[in-house]
Design an enzyme around this catalytic site. Structure first.
Site, mmCIF file in Angstrom:
data_model
loop_
_atom_site.group_PDB
_atom_site.id
_atom_site.type_symbol
_atom_site.label_atom_id
_atom_site.label_comp_id
_atom_site.label_asym_id
_atom_site.label_seq_id
_atom_site.Cartn_x
_atom_site.Cartn_y
_atom_site.Cartn_z
ATOM 1 C CB CYS A 36 85.914 30.366 -40.370
ATOM 2 S SG CYS A 36 87.534 30.455 -39.571
ATOM 3 C CB SER A 38 86.989 31.985 -36.229
ATOM 4 O OG SER A 38 88.391 31.843 -36.275
ATOM 5 C CG HIS A 41 86.398 28.193 -31.622
ATOM 6 N ND1 HIS A 41 86.329 27.155 -30.723
ATOM 7 C CD2 HIS A 41 87.480 27.926 -32.397
ATOM 8 C CE1 HIS A 41 87.320 26.312 -30.939
ATOM 9 N NE2 HIS A 41 88.031 26.757 -31.950
ATOM 10 C CG HIS A 72 85.665 35.570 -40.942
ATOM 11 N ND1 HIS A 72 84.986 34.867 -39.969
ATOM 12 C CD2 HIS A 72 86.855 34.943 -41.101
ATOM 13 C CE1 HIS A 72 85.739 33.867 -39.550
ATOM 14 N NE2 HIS A 72 86.878 33.886 -40.220
ATOM 15 C CD GLU A 73 86.811 30.916 -43.881
ATOM 16 O OE1 GLU A 73 87.523 30.572 -42.922
ATOM 17 O OE2 GLU A 73 86.264 30.084 -44.653
ATOM 18 C CD GLU A 147 89.923 34.833 -43.176
ATOM 19 O OE1 GLU A 147 90.346 35.412 -42.163
ATOM 20 O OE2 GLU A 147 89.660 33.614 -43.209
ATOM 21 C CB ILE A 175 93.731 25.866 -40.088
ATOM 22 C CG1 ILE A 175 94.799 26.949 -40.205
ATOM 23 C CG2 ILE A 175 93.997 24.955 -38.914
ATOM 24 C CD1 ILE A 175 94.550 27.960 -41.305
ATOM 25 N NE ARG A 200 89.323 16.926 -39.714
ATOM 26 C CZ ARG A 200 89.157 17.638 -38.620
ATOM 27 N NH1 ARG A 200 90.075 17.598 -37.658
ATOM 28 N NH2 ARG A 200 88.086 18.393 -38.465
#
Length: 386
Positions: A36, A38, A41, A72-73, A147, A175, A200
């Site tokens: 992710c 996150s 980061h 966390h995903e 997630e 995202i 993208r």
């Protein structure tokens, strides 16, 4: 078990003890885990993120000098239960879970706390109450995107986008692509996506964007279909004159009740809904300056630096500014079932897979927007390049 541990921005692969699920917790074998933004980061800005979290009332966010297993995903399979569980599912059942567990009555963010090691590992502990079985034979790869898709679904719901409204997505990283996918799943007919990266923009089209713009060559606001008569503040003032002239033609009409009713019903002129999915300084101000009056702006991109914008610009246009974070358990479940029912196809987001030994290379690859969007970790894979 093998796990990727980060300390002071450096990854190393370690053999850690098998996690022990506590009361109300479940141990699962990790099938896939997404990397992710996150995580990117947290690797380099952990202390800043911890200070921000503490200022909002959460004081257990990881610090840069701590050793943490990120991730966390994830999707996985049931292995074992801790004490006090209802044991809802058989061993081997494919599941996903919200990345949050309780220790000593306190919540801890999975993969972003020393108290809750994440899924850059062969196994991870989850809370039974936050766990959901994977329906309809959904693949482990796609289930792992529940997630981030829940984050996008929450943002779309916060935007309250009507099917006939135009939705703008500024920034088509992971995202932004997820937001595009969820907007189309919600039935929004016109989605305009903007990004400087050709890769993208290509992915945005694959995810369902109706109009895709290179902002270096064309303004997304000019590329959108022109609908209605509200393009500037002058148009709103003119509409006020026209409305009053019509209402005053009706004898004995208490015209002020019409305005009260319009306010109650949320009627009246409305602009588009704009999703800021970039997260760098200056973007919010650019959007406030360019957005049509009465627009609703949902900030989804995480900017880790101080930013500035002109409130008077937003006031003059009566812009609505919202900030979106995370999701609730119902939105997480909705995202899972949208994926499992085939209403959202996450395949375009998945651009690579690595094993635990390839995490460093994956983080490096994600630093460039021209190739990858979402890289998954398969703990059983020998792959070291995505």
């Amino acid at each position: 078990m093998r796990a990727a541990v980060v300390t002071n921005t450096e990854f190393r692969i370690e053999d850690l003890p098998t996690p022990t699920p506590g009361p109300g917790q479940v141990l699962i074998n990790v099938s896939r885990c997404g990397i992710c933004g996150s995580d990117l980061h947290a690797r380099t800005h952990a202390d800043e993120m911890a200070e921000l979290a503490a200022a909002t009332g959460y004081d257990r966010f990881m610090r840069s000098d701590q050793s943490v297993v990120l991730g966390h995903e994830f999707s996985g399979e049931i292995v074992d239960y801790g004490p006090g569980c209802r044991k809802r599912w058989r061993t081997g059942t494919p599941v996903v879970a919200l990345p949050i567990v309780r220790h000593d009555g306190q919540p801890n963010l999975t993969g972003l706390s020393t108290a809750a090691p994440g899924a850059y590992a062969e196994q991870v502990v989850v809370q039974e109450s936050m766990t959901m079985p994977v329906p309809n034979g959904l693949s482990a790869e796609h289930a792992a995107l529940t997630e981030p898709m829940a984050v996008a679904w929450h943002a779309v719901r916060m935007g309250r986008v009507g099917k006939g409204q135009i939705a703008f997505v500024i920034g088509c990283g992971p995202i932004g692509l997820a937001v595009i996918s969820m907007l189309k799943a919600a039935g929004v007919r016109t989605v305009v996506a903007s990004d400087f990266s050709p890769r993208r923009r290509e992915l945005a089209t694959t995810c369902g964007a109706d109009i895709v713009v290179d902002p270096a060559a064309e303004s997304p606001w000019d590329a959108a279909p022109k609908r209605g008569r509200i393009n500037g503040v002058t148009d709103i003032l003119s509409l006020g004159f026209d409305t009053m002239e019509r209402l005053r033609r009706v004898p004995n009409l208490p015209w002020w009740y019409v305005f009260r009713l319009a306010h109650t019903l949320g009627a009246g002129p409305a602009g588009p809904v704009i999703f800021e999915c970039v997260g760098v300084p200056g973007i919010i101000d650019q959007i406030l300056t360019a957005a049509p009056p009465r627009s609703r702006i949902v900030v989804v991109g995480v900017c880790m630096e101080p930013d500035r914008f002109h409130p008077a610009m937003a006031i003059n246009k009566e812009l609505e500014l919202r900030f979106a974070l995370g999701y609730d358990p119902g939105e997480f479940r909705d995202a899972l079932h949208l994926l499992a029912d085939g209403k959202v196809n996450p395949a375009p987001l998945i651009t690579g897979t690595v094993g635990l030994d390839g995490i460093e290379n994956a983080f490096t690859a994600l630093g460039s927007p021209e190739q990858h969007a979402k890289i998954l970790i398969d703990p059983t894979s020998p792959a070291i390049t995505p």
